[in-house]
Design an enzyme around this catalytic site. Structure first.
Site, PDB file in Angstrom:
ATOM      1  N   PRO A  68       0.792  -1.242   0.000  1.00  0.00           N
ATOM      2  CA  PRO A  68       0.000   0.000   0.000  1.00  0.00           C
ATOM      3  C   PRO A  68       0.821   1.286   0.000  1.00  0.00           C
ATOM      4  O   PRO A  68       0.276   2.364  -0.260  1.00  0.00           O
ATOM      5  CB  PRO A  68      -0.819  -0.103   1.306  1.00  0.00           C
ATOM      6  N   GLU A  69       2.117   1.203   0.298  1.00  0.00           N
ATOM      7  CA  GLU A  69       2.925   2.415   0.399  1.00  0.00           C
ATOM      8  C   GLU A  69       3.078   3.086  -0.963  1.00  0.00           C
ATOM      9  O   GLU A  69       3.215   2.441  -1.991  1.00  0.00           O
ATOM     10  CB  GLU A  69       4.302   2.101   0.994  1.00  0.00           C
ATOM     11  N   GLY A  70       3.111   4.421  -0.939  1.00  0.00           N
ATOM     12  CA  GLY A  70       3.139   5.199  -2.169  1.00  0.00           C
ATOM     13  C   GLY A  70       4.530   5.469  -2.717  1.00  0.00           C
ATOM     14  O   GLY A  70       5.550   5.079  -2.147  1.00  0.00           O
ATOM     15  N   ASN A  72       6.372   8.206  -2.992  1.00  0.00           N
ATOM     16  CA  ASN A  72       7.336   9.047  -2.295  1.00  0.00           C
ATOM     17  C   ASN A  72       7.854   8.426  -1.000  1.00  0.00           C
ATOM     18  O   ASN A  72       8.974   8.715  -0.587  1.00  0.00           O
ATOM     19  CB  ASN A  72       6.730  10.424  -2.048  1.00  0.00           C
ATOM     20  N   LEU A 309      -2.077  19.968  -2.847  1.00  0.00           N
ATOM     21  CA  LEU A 309      -3.315  19.815  -2.078  1.00  0.00           C
ATOM     22  C   LEU A 309      -3.739  18.355  -2.125  1.00  0.00           C
ATOM     23  O   LEU A 309      -4.328  17.884  -3.100  1.00  0.00           O
ATOM     24  CB  LEU A 309      -4.409  20.717  -2.664  1.00  0.00           C
ATOM     25  N   THR A 404       4.212  12.750   2.227  1.00  0.00           N
ATOM     26  CA  THR A 404       5.559  12.527   1.708  1.00  0.00           C
ATOM     27  C   THR A 404       5.744  13.217   0.353  1.00  0.00           C
ATOM     28  O   THR A 404       6.869  13.566  -0.011  1.00  0.00           O
ATOM     29  CB  THR A 404       5.861  11.017   1.565  1.00  0.00           C
TER      30      THR A 404
END
Length: 445
Positions: A68-70, A72, A309, A404
Site C-alpha cells: 500500500p505504500e506510495g 514518495n 493539495l 511525503t
C-alpha cells in the site's frame, strides 16, 4: 489544458559489471542451480550458489516495500537501503543495490495504461544514483545473476511482543512469521510471490526476521550469518534511517536526480504557462549533483504559488489537519496577495467531482494535465515528478500536512537554495486549533 511533450530518448548506462557478467553467464548457462538449504538463516552453513558472482565476490541486495505504500515513501526507503549498502561495502564486501521495479501503486490510478515492471531509469538518472552507491536495474540483475532466482528472502517484521519492558532497543532475530506469508511454494520447491510483476522470478528460501532498529542493524546478519549471493529484504520500510538529515542522507537524496526528459517537460511548462525560467528565477541546475551547492536563500523562484493539495484518503485519514476546498482556496488567494504572485499552480489528487469544484472556486489556477499520449509515455509516476518539479520552482510553496509528496518538494527546494520561509508551509484544517508548520531539515554537504 492538454500538454504535448517532446520525446527525448533516455540513455541507459550499463553497470560496470555487465560486460564481465555477460561472458561468464554464457560459460555457466548450462549449469544447474543448487537449491539452498536454509532452514536457519542465522547458521553459518550458507554458501554462494551462483558461480558467476562467487568468482567475483559480488553480492546483490534487493528489497521491496509494503504494497500500500506510495511512490514518495518508497523513495525514502531507497535512502535507507543505500545507507545499508554503504555500511556493507565499508567492510570490504562488494555489494550492489538492485532497484525494485515500479508498478501497481495505490495512487497510480490510470487504469487505461500499462504500469508494471517500470525501471528506475524512467524516473531517475541512473548515472547520478551510481555516483553515490552501486545500483543496477532488476533486469540487469537477472542477466548478471544467470536467471530470475533470488537466493534468500528475509521478510522483515516488528516484534510480536513489542518493546521489552516498554524500552526501545536495537535488535534482530529470526522469528515465526506474524502475518501470513505472501509467498507460496511451487512444485519444484521454489517460492513464488509478487516480485514486481516478474512471474518468472522465484526465491530459494523465505524466512521471517523480527527487526527493530536502523538499517545498518542488518549488516552483521548479511555479512556473518548469510553467505548466499542475492538477498532480498521484504517490508524494508520496517528499518529506520541510519543518519536522517545528516550528510549521508543528503548525499543519497541529492543523487536522486529526476530523469532529464521529465525535468525538461516541467521546465517547458513553467516557461509557457507560468512565466518562469531558471535564469529569471535564479534556479540554475547542475547535471552533476556533487557540484550542486546552492546558497540558502539564493533561489528566487517563479512568479507563482506552488500548491500541493492532497485529497482522497487524506480527507478521512487526516481529517482535522486537511482543509475544505473553500478553506484551501482562501489560503491560496491570501498567499498570492501577500507575496504578489501572478499565478497559482496546483498539484492535487482530487477526484473528478472535487476537481470541478476546485476549478469553480479557483478558475485561474494552472495544472499540468497530460494528454493521453503523454500519460502513456510518462506514466502516473512521471506526471507526479513533473508536478513536484514545477512546485519546487515556485516563488512560494504550500503543501499538505504529513504528506511525503510535500516532503519531497521541501527537499527539492532545499537543494535549489530557497529561503526556508518560502518552503516549509502547510495548509491548516478549517477547525485545527494548533497548526504546527513543517520542520526545516537543513541540507548538509
Amino acid at each position: 489544458m492538454a500538454h504535448r511533450a517532446v520525446h527525448i530518448p533516455v540513455v541507459i548506462i550499463a553497470s560496470i559489471y555487465s560486460f564481465t557478467a555477460f561472458f561468464l553467464s554464457i560459460f555457466i548457462a548450462c549449469a544447474a542451480f543448487e537449491t539452498v538449504n536454509a532452514d536457519n538463516v542465522f547458521s553459518a552453513s550458507h554458501t554462494a550458489t551462483v558461480p558467476i558472482a562467487a568468482a567475483r565476490d559480488l553480492r546483490y541486495l534487493l528489497y521491496d516495500v509494503n504494497p500500500p505504500e506510495g511512490f514518495n515513501l518508497r523513495r525514502d526507503v531507497y535512502i535507507r537501503m543505500a545507507s545499508l549498502v554503504k555500511t556493507l561495502r565499508k567492510e570490504g564486501d562488494d555489494w550492489v543495490l538492485v532497484l525494485p521495479p515500479w508498478g501497481r501503486l495505490y495512487h497510480w490510478q490510470s487504469s487505461n495504461i500499462h504500469q508494471i515492471r517500470i525501471p528506475w531509469g524512467e524516473f531517475f538518472s541512473l548515472t547520478s544514483l551510481q555516483v553515490n552507491v552501486p545500483v543496477i536495474e532488476y533486469e540487469e540483475f537477472i542477466a548478471e545473476n544467470g536467471g530470475p532466482f533470488i537466493d534468500q528472502v528475509l521478510v522483515l517484521q516488528n516484534y510480536a511482543e513489542g518493546w521489552t519492558d516498554g524500552k526501545w532497543e536495537e535488535k534482530v532475530d529470526e522469528r515465526p512469521c506474524i502475518d501470513k506469508l505472501m509467498y507460496s511454494k511451487d512444485k519444484q520447491g521454489y517460492y513464488r510471490g509478487w516480485f514486481w510483476g516478474y512471474e518468472e522470478t522465484r526465491a530459494r528460501n523465505v524466512t521471517c526476521i523480527s527487526a527493530q532498529g536502523h538499517a545498518s542493524i542488518m549488516a552483521p546478519v548479511l555479512q556473518r550469518n548469510i553467505t548466499v549471493t542475492s538477498v532480498m529484504l521484504d517490508r524494508a520500510e520496517t528499518l529506520l534511517h541510519d543518519h536522517y538529515a545528516g550528510k549521508d542522507y543528503w548525499d543519497t537524496r541529492r543523487s536522486m536526480v529526476f530523469s532529464k526528459h521529465l525535468r525538461l517537460i516541467g521546465d517547458d511548462f513553467r516557461a509557457k504557462y507560468l512565466n518562469s525560467t531558471d535564469d529569471r528565477d535564479h534556479t540554475i541546475y547542475s547535471e552533476d549533483w556533487t557540484r550542486m551547492k546552492a546558497k540558502l536563500g539564493s533561489a528566487k523562484g517563479g512568479p507563482y504559488l506552488g500548491v500541493h493539495l492532497r485529497r482522497k484518503d487524506f480527507i478521512w485519514g487526516h481529517r482535522e489537519d486537511v482543509p475544505s476546498l473553500k478553506g484551501a482556496v482562501n489560503k491560496m488567494r491570501s498567499l498570492m496577495k501577500k507575496y504578489k504572485l501572478e499565478n497559482v499552480f496546483v498539484a492535487t489528487d482530487a477526484d473528478e467531482e472535487e476537481s470541478k469544484e476546485l476549478r469553480r472556486l479557483l478558475p485561474d489556477m494552472v495544472r499540468f494535465e497530460p494528454s493521453k499520449e503523454d500519460l502513456e509515455l510518462f506514466k502516473d509516476g512521471g506526471v507526479a515528478i513533473i508536478d513536484q518539479w514545477i512546485c519546487a520552482h515556485a516563488g512560494f510553496f504550500i503543501g499538505t500536512s504529513v504528506s511525503t509528496f510535500s516532503f519531497r518538494i521541501h527537499e527539492e527546494r532545499e537543494i535549489l537554495g530557497f529561503d526556508p520561509k518560502a518552503t516549509y508551509t502547510r495548509f491548516c484544517g478549517d477547525t485545527e486549533k494548533e497548526c504546527e508548520q513543517p520542520t526545516h531539515w537543513k541540507i548538509v554537504y
